[in-house]
Each structure stands twice: as C-alpha cells, then as structure tokens.
Design an enzyme around this catalytic site. Structure first.
Site, PDB file in Angstrom:
ATOM      1  N   GLU A  28       0.827  -1.204   0.000  1.00  0.00           N
ATOM      2  CA  GLU A  28       0.000   0.000   0.000  1.00  0.00           C
ATOM      3  C   GLU A  28       0.864   1.258   0.000  1.00  0.00           C
ATOM      4  OE1 GLU A  28      -3.068  -0.021  -0.501  1.00  0.00           O
ATOM      5  OE2 GLU A  28      -3.952  -1.865   0.266  1.00  0.00           O
ATOM      6  N   ARG A  81       0.186   3.830  -3.140  1.00  0.00           N
ATOM      7  CA  ARG A  81      -0.473   5.091  -2.779  1.00  0.00           C
ATOM      8  C   ARG A  81       0.531   6.236  -2.657  1.00  0.00           C
ATOM      9  NH1 ARG A  81      -5.924   3.682   0.372  1.00  0.00           N
ATOM     10  NH2 ARG A  81      -5.924   1.414   0.175  1.00  0.00           N
ATOM     11  N   ASP A 100      -5.024  -9.699  -7.944  1.00  0.00           N
ATOM     12  CA  ASP A 100      -5.377  -8.878  -9.095  1.00  0.00           C
ATOM     13  C   ASP A 100      -4.230  -8.120  -9.747  1.00  0.00           C
ATOM     14  OD1 ASP A 100      -5.205  -7.396  -6.763  1.00  0.00           O
ATOM     15  OD2 ASP A 100      -7.152  -6.418  -6.969  1.00  0.00           O
ATOM     16  N   GLU A 110     -13.084  -0.111  -9.677  1.00  0.00           N
ATOM     17  CA  GLU A 110     -12.685  -1.045 -10.734  1.00  0.00           C
ATOM     18  C   GLU A 110     -13.662  -1.108 -11.911  1.00  0.00           C
ATOM     19  OE1 GLU A 110     -10.289  -1.907  -7.219  1.00  0.00           O
ATOM     20  OE2 GLU A 110     -12.451  -1.681  -7.499  1.00  0.00           O
TER      21      GLU A 110
END
Length: 746
Positions: A359, A363, A499, A644
């Site tokens: 993350e 980010r 993913d 998404e």
C-alpha cells in the site's frame, strides 16, 4: 554490493548513530549457494597462480593444474543455482557474485593461460586484451539489462553473463591438447637474454613451438594465428544485443494505437460533456474541502463523523494519493497548497505501526512519482526516493521477496495476518511499475532489480504440478512464504490478493517500451490459464470471472476482478489482438451488469453466479431468487466507492469512442451522488439493493480521490487529457508517461 537493500536508507545526521555491524557480518550474510559460487572464483584465482608458477618454474605440472581449474570452476557454476533451489535460500548478492566469479574463471583466467602457452607477441597481447574487455563489457551490459532479456519458463536467461562458458572450455581444451602433444611449451634458454621491456615476451618461447607458428603483420609486429580463436570468441560476444530483445516485435508494438481518434463530435455533445466534467470536479472539490477543513494531512477522513483517521502510517495517504487528480482537474490553488504540505513530510517518522509495504508503494510512491511527472517539481521525486529507500529494506529477505509489513522504527518485518513470513501474490507483484519508473528517474537500477527479483524467485522455486496448489502454468496461488519462495495455498483468481500481480505484468512491459520480454511471456501464459479455468459462462449466458484451476471452479467473484476487462482491453490494443478485445468486452458487460441491475446503480463488494448448466440445489432460496432477478446473487452487498468497474468502462470509452460507455459512467456517478455523498465527502453504502436508507459506512479511502474521481472525470473531459497512447495507469490510478525512453539500461 554498495546499492543493496540494506544500505539504501539515507539517514539524516540528526538520527541516532547506527550501531556498528557485527564482526564478520559479510560472511554471516552468505548463503550456502554463495559459498559454492565463491568456489568458482577460487578456481579462477588458482588458475592464474598456477599459470604464473608454470612460467617461473617452466613446469607443465603447474600448467596442467591451471587447466584443470577451469572445468572445476564450471562445476561450481553448475551447482550454485541448484544448491540455492535445494536450500530454498539465496541472497541479493547472488547474481553479482556469480557474474564476477564467471568473469574471473572464464574471462581473465583463459587469457592468462593463452599468455602462458606462448601468445606473447605484442599483437597477441592486443587480441587477449580484446577478449577480456569484451567479456567485461558484456558482463556490464548483462547486469544492466538482465530484466529486459527473454527468459525461459524457469526465469533463466539464455545468454551467458560475460564470456560464454562453452567457448572458453573449447579454447582451454585446445591449449591443454597443444601442451600435452608438444605443440606448445618449449622454452628457449636462457629465458631472459635481451634487454627491453618486452624482451622476455619475445624470447620466452621459440616460434617453432607455438602451435601454428607466427606471422609478421608489420616489421616488429608478429602474431600467432592460433590466438585468433580468442578474437573470434570476443567478436561473438559483441553480437549479444542485451538491450534490444526481439527488436522487430518492439517496432511492431510501438505502432499499435490504443486510444481511438474517432470520438463523436457535435456542439451539443461537447457542451454536455463539459457540464458533466464540471459536475464531477465540483463533487471532488466538495469532498476535498471537507478533508482540507477537518483532516488535512491525515491519511483519511471519516465522512460521517468528520474525524481525521490514521490508517497508512500518518504520512497523509489521501493528500499524496490525490495529487495527480488535483493537477489533472486544473485545481491550481489546491495543488499548490498540497505541494507545500507534502514538502514537510518526514517519512522516517510514522505513527508507530508497521507499514503495509504494498500500500505504501501504490499510494505514496506511485502518487509522488505521478505528481513529479505531471508538474516537473523535483521535490516529489526526492520524497518518492526517500520513501522507496526506506521500503527497500523490506526486500532484504532470504529470497528478496518483500515482507508484507515493515516497521520503519525497528527495521523488522512481519505478516498482516498468519505466519510471519506469509505474503500474497498481489503484495509481492505490485512494485514493478513504480520501481521501474523510479529507477528511470534516479538512474539507479536498485529499485527495478529488487522488484524484478520477485519474478526470478517464484519462477525458479515453483514448478506447476498436478495435484498441488500450483497446478496450472501461469495461474499462481494467492499465498506464498517469503523465506522459501514457495507457493502455499489459495486458489488462483483475479480478485483481491492476486489482481494487480497480473495487471503489472502487461503494464510494466508496456511502460518499458516493450523491452521487458519476460513480463509479456508471463502475461501470455497466465492469460491461457485464465481463459481456460477462471472465465466461466453463467446461467444468464454472461461471462464471469471465478476462482479456479484444473481441479474446478468456485463461482464467486468480487469487485476487484472488474479491473480485468479494462486491462485486457488495453493489452488487446497494445498487441493488436481482436479476439482478446472481444473477450474483454464480454467480461465488461457482466461487470457493469452488477451495477446496472441494482436500483442504486451501484454494485456489491462480492457476488456469486451459477455456472451455465449447473444445478442450483446447493444455493439458498434467496440466492436462487436473486439469480433469477439479476443473473447473480449478492454475497457482500456493501459498496466502498471502489473504482474497478468505472475504470474498465473508462478504458472501453477511450479505446472505442462509443458514447454509451460514458453514459454508463454517468449513470454510476448519479447513483454515487444520490446514495453516498455526505457533508464529509462520500461514505460507503451498506446495501446496494436498498441505498442510503439501508445505512452508510464511515469510510472514505484515499483511492476515492486517486481513482474513482479520476476515472469518472477523465470520461467527460477532453479525450486528449491523459491519453492512453501517452500514459500507463498504475493499479492506484496514477498515470505514468510512456514517452520516457528505455534502452535496457538506467
């Protein structure tokens, strides 16, 4: 290795001094495979020493000892990788150690053996030096471009690092045969009988006993023809194009257009689009105003209670994640204020909790890099580099696969849940895009190498085998152990935990100017498995993405999988593959259907479907009813403003120019405004079947600003803003320029 992960954290002078390393710390860091590799280097050194001893003593015993050192080095070189796989451990030094040992044993040592056997004329020395320098240059080029070279299914490069070992063995074999049969090695006595710096070279051997004799090129410049075998080997090394793998394919891919130029024109449509873009920008500004007022600089704001929240180490996740969206929307005052706030962040300090490395990358590092590329403010690059240097420490593991969690204060790693060395596929395979770009901007390959090593290890340590968790090539289980590099459990799927691993295979390949060939090879292999075992037709005749391998399919999916139609459509245009585009469209329709069939026009977090032809007797009555009504049933009916589905629709709009896709996004935006907007921004929805009346969730993650707003806005603003032909989006929606060239080196 001076740029290793353990030495990249630049500390300030105000920090407390680091304790001195323990005695023999370098030796302690060696793995068994490294010791075996050093054996290769030892053989090279012994070869040099035995050759010198032979010249001093004029003894063939020492010369044959030198010859035997070369095949001995080959044996060590053969076994080091196998020992690493057997022990399930390797070090970050491994590649560099192996390359340097090979250069010593198969580059310098053979040249010295040639000299010892009589290739001592001035032109001989030129050829031998040329041989060594070609090996050295090839080694440097290999190490700089290794990630861009084609590899086999186990991640092995088909090229040798420096001097090709087979040709070295042939040369040494010829020399040994010549000495054994008397074609080399008969001294003229006395050995040193003339004055001058090269007298010993010219008189150490008689011309009649250097195999092939000698020829005169110019007066005083003789050459032994046999030395030309070194020249031929060296010339072959120059033919290695390490920085241009499959150049004809690169040129072909570069011509493929991703974004259409055939958008619908018309004054009325243009005005409508402008109004829609303004509406989205106004919504963003309302949410940003609340964040700025109540939580500026905090990671998040609770949109219901207006409380600032620390969820990502207190560095300001929403602040940094939003930078490029603010810039793209043309909000100059907001961007200027955010820039000054980012300038004051000290990443050496945090809230005391471990950082989730994945993350932090997508980010923070991704947000800072994108802001730098858009604004050209080097402060953003400086901050991105400072944080990446800290996070690189998390890659200092036995395999180089990063820890899931990293404590900045203590320098220790852990797992978020489960055993300490557990990590998942997405959280080891979603650094490649950002780290590649950071290496480009800093001209330091350490970031790119650390990210690419993940692929090296998982390919090297795992072979697909029927009946195991990894049974289909290219369909990887979710969980693995970072210490061994072995997959553990977790059926392959395209949802959370997996993913973005698949997403970054194709996107990093594209961002590299199509040079990271292994990424494309892995993508193609994965896509075969996805088509066969993940994609399934539902009872409503639509195509869905489930959880599956060769042992069967679990017909459950989540909103994370909805990224895949957009990424697949992008790949189809990059590769000019219409069949893949058609599959992407079918998957998009089912993904959008989970939104459009809801009265709120917002889709659920998780849902299930009934595979076509399957019996529904195992389903609950309510699930059967929802399948009859919607084509799927809701498993987790809440919505957290995830982007998404919107993202994939955006790709189809930009690729096709079909206005219906923009209308789909507008419909979703209307549902979001009606059901999720509150005074503090945009809250989550507890039940998409009910809407606001069913309750709200006090959660507004930074991706709402980084992705959801960005993709909605880009669907209505001028289509040339962040064109898909000019940018690649990260998994967090941060656009990176495709125009920055990459020739295989940094």
């Amino acid at each position: 290795m001076s740029n290793s992960a353990t030495n990249t954290h630049k500390r300030k002078t105000s920090d407390p001094p680091m304790p001195p390393p323990p005695r023999f710390s370098m030796v302690r860091s060696f793995q068994l495979a490294d010791i075996v590799t050093l054996g290769n280097g030892v053989c090279g050194c012994l070869c040099l020493m035995f050759a010198m001893k032979a010249l001093i003593t004029q003894s063939t015993d020492f010369l044959f000892s030198a010859f035997w050192c070369i095949p001995a080095g080959v044996m060590f070189d053969f076994f080091d990788g196998r020992v690493a796989r057997w022990r399930n451990t390797s070090s970050l030094l491994g590649q560099e150690l192996d390359s340097l040992a090979d250069f010593c044993s198969f580059g310098i040592a053979p040249a010295v053996l040639g000299f010892a056997c009589g290739f001592q004329k001035m032109l001989d020395l030129v050829v031998l030096t040329y041989f060594v320098c070609c090996g050295l240059a090839r080694l440097a080029r290999f190490n700089a471009t290794v990630a861009a070279l084609p590899k086999d299914g186990n991640g092995k490069v088909k090229f040798f690092e420096g001097t090709p070992i087979p040709t070295t063995l042939v040369i040494v074999g010829v020399l040994a045969y010549g000495v054994y049969t008397g074609k080399f090695w008969r001294f003229a006595n006395p050995m040193f009988q003339h004055e001058g710096p090269f007298a010993s070279f010219s008189e150490a051997f008689t011309p009649d006993y250097v195999w092939g004799g000698e020829i005169s090129i110019l007066p005083g410049y003789e050459l032994h023809p046999m030395v030309l075998m070194y020249g031929l080997s060296a010339d072959g090394m120059r033919g290695f194009e390490g920085n241009t793998p499959r150049s004809h394919d690169i040129q072909r891919f570069a011509k493929n257009q991703v974004q259409t130029s055939n958008f619908t024109d018309g004054a009325a449509l243009k005005k409508m689009r402008e109004n829609r873009a303004k509406d989205v920008r106004d919504g963003f500004q309302r949410a940003w105003k609340a964040y700025r007022k109540y939580a500026f600089g905090a990671d998040e704001i609770n949109p219901l209670t207006l409380e600032p929240l620390t969820t990502r180490n207190g560095w300001g996740a929403t602040l940094i994640d939003s930078l490029d969206t603010i810039y793209i929307m043309g909000l100059e005052d907001e961007f200027k204020e955010a820039t000054e706030k980012v300038r004051s962040i000290n990443f050496d300090k945090n809230d005391g909790e471990p950082s989730k490395v994945f993350e932090t990358n997508i980010r923070y590092i991704g947000g800072l890099l994108s802001a730098y590329e858009l604004s050209n403010d080097r402060m953003f690059l400086k901050q991105a580099t400072a944080l990446a240097d800290i996070m690189l420490e998390a890659f200092d593991t036995p395999t180089g696969i990063p820890w899931q969690m990293w404590d900045v204060q203590t320098g220790t790693g852990s797992s978020e849940t489960g055993p300490a060395t557990l990590n998942n596929l997405a959280e080891i395979g979603t650094y490649q895009l950002e780290f590649f770009r950071l290496s480009q901007h800093t001209h330091d390959p350490v970031y790119h190498k650390a990210a690419q090593r993940v692929y090296d290890v998982i390919l090297d340590r795992n072979d697909p085998k029927k009946g195991t968790s990894y049974s289909v090539p290219g369909l990887y289980p979710i969980f693995l152990d970072i210490k061994s590099g072995k997959f553990l459990t977790g059926k392959p799927n395209l949802g959370g935990g997996s993913d973005s691993f698949y997403e970054y295979l194709i996107k990093t390949w594209a961002l590299s100017g199509f040079r990271l060939q292994r990424n494309l090879d892995m993508w193609n292999e994965s896509l075969k498995g996805i088509k066969k075992f993940i994609v399934s037709k539902g009872s409503d005749k639509r195509l869905y993405m489930g959880i599956g391998d060769d042992e069967g399919l679990d017909s459950i999916s989540d909103t994370f999988t909805a990224f895949f139609p957009g990424t697949l459509a992008l790949a189809s245009r990059l590769l000019n593959d219409d069949d893949t585009f058609n599959l992407a469209h079918d998957l998009l329709v089912s993904s959008y259907n989970t939104f459009s069939r809801m009265p709120t026009h917002i889709g659920p977090e998780n849902f299930g479907f009934l595979p076509d032809g399957d019996d529904d007797s195992d389903l609950l009555k309510s699930q059967r009813a929802e399948i009859k009504k919607y084509g799927f049933y809701l498993d987790r009916p809440y919505y957290l403003m995830r982007p998404e589905v919107i993202e994939s629709i955006f790709y189809f709009y930009r690729i096709t120019g079909d206005e219906k896709y923009a209308d789909w996004i507008w419909e979703i935006w209307q549902g979001i405004k009606a059901n999720c907007e509150v005074d503090g921004g945009f809250a989550g929805l507890r039940d998409v079947r009910v809407g606001r009346e069913g309750g709200l969730i006090g959660k507004q993650e930074s991706f709402v600003f980084a992705e959801t707003f960005k993709y909605i806005y880009l669907a209505f603003t001028d289509q040339n803003v962040i064109s898909l032909d000019d940018y690649i989006f990260s998994t967090e929606g941060h656009p990176f320029k495709r125009s920055i060239p990459f020739n295989g080196t940094f």
